[in-house]
Design an enzyme around this catalytic site. Structure first.
Site, short mmCIF file in Angstrom:
data_model
loop_
_atom_site.label_atom_id
_atom_site.label_comp_id
_atom_site.label_asym_id
_atom_site.label_seq_id
_atom_site.Cartn_x
_atom_site.Cartn_y
_atom_site.Cartn_z
CG ASP A 181 -1.71 1.29 1.51
OD1 ASP A 181 -1.59 2.09 0.57
OD2 ASP A 181 -2.39 1.48 2.71
CE LYS A 236 -2.17 6.91 -3.00
NZ LYS A 236 -2.44 5.73 -2.03
CD GLU A 257 -5.31 3.29 -2.16
OE1 GLU A 257 -6.07 4.14 -1.41
OE2 GLU A 257 -4.17 3.87 -2.72
CG ASP A 296 -8.88 4.65 2.88
OD1 ASP A 296 -8.28 5.36 3.88
OD2 ASP A 296 -8.12 4.20 1.95
P1 ADP Z 1 -2.53 7.04 4.28
O1 ADP Z 1 -3.56 5.94 3.71
O2 ADP Z 1 -2.99 8.36 4.12
O3 ADP Z 1 -1.11 6.82 3.84
P2 ADP Z 1 -2.95 5.84 7.12
O4 ADP Z 1 -4.12 4.75 6.74
O5 ADP Z 1 -1.83 5.32 7.54
O6 ADP Z 1 -2.51 6.87 6.02
O7 ADP Z 1 -3.52 6.67 8.16
C1 ADP Z 1 -2.56 7.73 8.65
C2 ADP Z 1 -3.32 8.81 9.70
O8 ADP Z 1 -4.19 7.94 10.64
C3 ADP Z 1 -2.51 9.53 10.49
O9 ADP Z 1 -3.04 10.70 10.54
C4 ADP Z 1 -2.41 8.91 11.78
O10 ADP Z 1 -2.15 9.86 12.85
C5 ADP Z 1 -3.70 8.24 12.02
N1 ADP Z 1 -3.83 7.26 12.84
C6 ADP Z 1 -3.15 6.37 13.09
N2 ADP Z 1 -3.27 5.69 14.19
C7 ADP Z 1 -4.42 6.21 14.78
C8 ADP Z 1 -5.36 6.13 15.88
N3 ADP Z 1 -5.25 4.81 16.75
N4 ADP Z 1 -6.24 6.97 16.28
C9 ADP Z 1 -6.22 7.80 15.55
N5 ADP Z 1 -5.57 8.05 14.47
C10 ADP Z 1 -4.61 7.47 14.17
MG MG Z 2 -4.25 4.72 2.76
#
Ligand code: ADP
Ligand code: MG
Length: 602
Positions: free
Chosen positions: A8, A70, A171, A193
């Site tokens: 991913d 991205k 995705e 998402d």
């Molecule tokens: P992306 O798909 O944009 O690359 P992710 O799905 O990894 O990102 O999400 C990242 C976001 O999720 C960040 O803003 C991070 O702070 C938040 N995040 C991760 N774990 C938690 C949690 N337990 N509670 C709230 N927010 C979270």
């Molecule tokens: Mg993502």
């Protein structure tokens, strides 16, 4: 067959998974975290940092830290998205010769696929180390709304990282696979998402192993970072009210605040209350200033409620576009780290009138699905057939500038469609095939993917020649267009791939370069670690020196100061041996001080 990993490549974080023996193994990076920030930084002395290390120094080194590229993948500099990114981006963005958006750091240009490749390369290396075997085959995911250019660009990123990209999948489809949406049933699912920088809501229909994206909506500028920013602003305002100091002017303080805000947000997903404590955040004439504040979940929710509400508006839009209602939805899947926030979870539950499914770790679900698809391709998982659909219509320009569709959107791929066309003028010697993608009736309103000519058509009145045009999309969503004059049997074709801004030759060159740099990259990381260790030792040595200088002889003092000085000078070079030697000397000095301190007690 070789193992196929699933990746991913996220806007904020990336994740790599191997599905083996019916189990998804999330592969930790060198620092032990299960996701890796999609951030690449370039330091003043020419080092490249990637992932966690890059994130930690992002604010302090803002103009040379590249993130969220991205959003620029396969996009033109002039596109509205890139223009918007440019307005707020701390790093420089420019137009390449072909109009594509590129980032510029220390005067060097990097295409978004190149930046993506730095991240992918690190994931690949983690996988190789973890699995203790070479890895080249991968499945990479992209948002459902990505057009052909963006998919090509992602594919290029994979190739630049030395990966053989076996499949590019959507995705939300990957998430559905991870959640084990069974292929012998059917239904309509909503995939919600919310990541770090983007929000996507997709409505998927599945039956007989075929996934159709019925609608996809969202906001490429709405995510966890906006939530962090709200919290940060509140902290900065509170601090200003107390101390009259403006922290916006202090990059180091900002970095600490940003990290602390994200940490507090994450903690508040599981506890009701947390304490933010940032000692020595800044200083003024009256001395050092500390920030200490207790924050409750309710406070965080009040600060960010409107952001979460915006996502729900998109959910309604997506349902409308898919022509379904809440009641038609058989399951709501939670994806993206932000869905762990209770406020988000509850808002989604409320809107859909059902408990969303969060049985798979939301920030790993997409990579897990990609890995399952990888295992299917490797032949490790037999019974699942997964098919995707073409997200946007494809066709050619015909007389009068009209866009004539050959492959409509939402057709299941792989697919091949042939139609016969003719000339529009008498004695027309050639036909111009202009390949486009989009939903608008006029060619000029759609995205141009490629142009080519079929020449040598024998003299004839208009309407007589028969030109067969074939559009074929392979399982990766990659398009091949061919045109054939049935009279002369002459044929011309293009594989639509030149649009990601990198020519085949450029890709080959960058690939060769990247191979060469792998070791250098690893060295850079080691060098950075080594420098940090030396800096730490210099700091503690100086402190204990200050406390114990009375007990040391003049020559001991001289020796220690000399060691400190040469350690400091060594870290300015990139000579690892030299730094290591000075580190050893300095350690001896540090021990000497300690010995002296305890001398009187033995
Ligand atoms: P992306 O798909 O944009 O690359 P992710 O799905 O990894 O990102 O999400 C990242 C976001 O999720 C960040 O803003 C991070 O702070 C938040 N995040 C991760 N774990 C938690 C949690 N337990 N509670 C709230 N927010 C979270
Ligand atoms: Mg993502």
């Amino acid at each position: 067959m070789d193992k196929v990993i699933g990746i991913d490549l996220g806007t904020t974080n990336s994740c790599v998974v191997l599905y083996d023996g019916g189990v998804a193994h999330v592969i930790p990076n060198a620092e032990g975290s299960r996701t890796t920030p999609s951030i690449v930084a370039f330091t003043g002395d020419g080092q490249r940092l990637c992932g966690n290390i890059a994130k930690r120094q992002a604010v302090a080194n803002a103009t040379h830290t590249v993130f969220a590229t991205k959003r620029m993948m396969g996009r033109k500099f002039k596109s509205p998205e890139v223009q918007r990114i440019q307005m707020t981006s701390p790093f420089k963005i420019a137009a390449a010769d072909n109009g594509d958006a590129v980032v510029v750091v220390h005067g060097k240009r990097y295409t978004p696929p190149e930046i993506g490749a730095f991240v992918l390369r690190q994931l690949r290396e983690s996988a190789q180390e973890y699995l203790d075997q070479p890895i080249t085959d991968a499945v990479i995911t992209v948002p459902a709304y990505f057009d052909d250019n963006q998919r090509q660009a992602t594919r290029d990123a994979g190739r630049l990282a030395g990966l053989n990209v076996m499949r590019i999948i959507n995705e939300p489809t990957a998430a559905a696979l991870a959640y084990g949406v069974s292929t012998d049933s059917s239904g309509i699912i909503a995939v919600y998402d919310l990541g770090g920088g983007t929000f996507d809501i997709s409505i998927l229909e599945f039956s007989g192993g075929v996934f159709q994206v019925k609608a996809t909506h969202g906001d490429t500028f709405l995510g966890g970072e906006d939530i962090d920013a709200r919290l940060m602003d509140a902290l900065i305002e509170g601090f200003r009210a107390e101390t009259n100091i403006d922290l916006y002017q202090d990059p180091v303080a900002l970095q600490r605040l940003k990290d602390a805000s994200e940490r507090a947000k994450i903690e508040l997903s599981t506890v009701e209350e947390t304490e933010i404590s940032l000692p020595f955040l800044t200083a003024d004439n009256s001395g050092p200033k500390h920030l200490r504040r207790v924050l409750t979940r309710t406070e965080l929710e009040q600060l960010t409620q409107d952001l979460v509400d915006q996502t729900i508006v998109h959910c309604q839009d997506a349902l409308n576009a898919a022509n379904v209602t809440n009641a038609d939805i058989t399951d709501v899947l939670m994806v993206g780290g932000m869905t762990k926030m209770p406020l988000v979870f509850n808002a989604v539950a409320n809107f859909f009138g059902r408990t969303p499914n969060r049985t798979v770790n939301p920030d790993e679900a997409v990579a897990v699905g990609a890995a399952i698809q990888g295992a299917i391709l490797a032949g490790d998982v037999g019974e699942v057939v997964l098919l995707d659909v073409n997200p946007l219509s494809l066709g050619i320009e015909t007389s009068g500038g009209v866009f004539t569709k050959l492959i409509p959107r939402n057709v299941t791929v792989p697919v091949s469609i042939t139609e016969t066309f003719t000339t529009s003028e008498d004695y027309q010697p050639l036909v111009n095939i202009h390949v486009l993608q989009g939903e608008r009736p006029l060619a000029s309103d759609n995205t141009s993917l490629a142009r080519f000519e079929l020449v040598g058509i024998p003299p004839a009145l208009r309407g007589v020649p028969k030109i067969e045009v074939t559009f074929a999309i392979d399982a990766n969503g990659i398009l091949q267009v061919s045109a054939r004059d049935l009279g002369t049997k002459r044929e011309q074709q293009v594989r639509v791939r030149a649009t990601s801004g990198l020519s085949e030759a450029a890709i080959e060159r960058i690939l060769a370069e990247a191979e060469q740099y792998t070791d250098a990259d690893r060295m850079n990381v080691e060098l950075a670690e080594l420098r940090r260790r030396v800096a730490g030792l210099i700091y503690t040595t100086e402190r204990s020196l200050a406390e114990s200088s009375n007990y040391l002889t003049e020559s001991e003092l001289e020796q220690i100061r000399a060691d400190l000085e040469s350690a400091r000078r060594a870290t300015e070079s990139a000579d690892m041996n030299k730094i290591q030697n000075t580190l050893r000397d300095l350690e001896k000095s540090a021990f000497r001080i300690t010995e002296v301190m305890y001398r009187d007690f033995t």
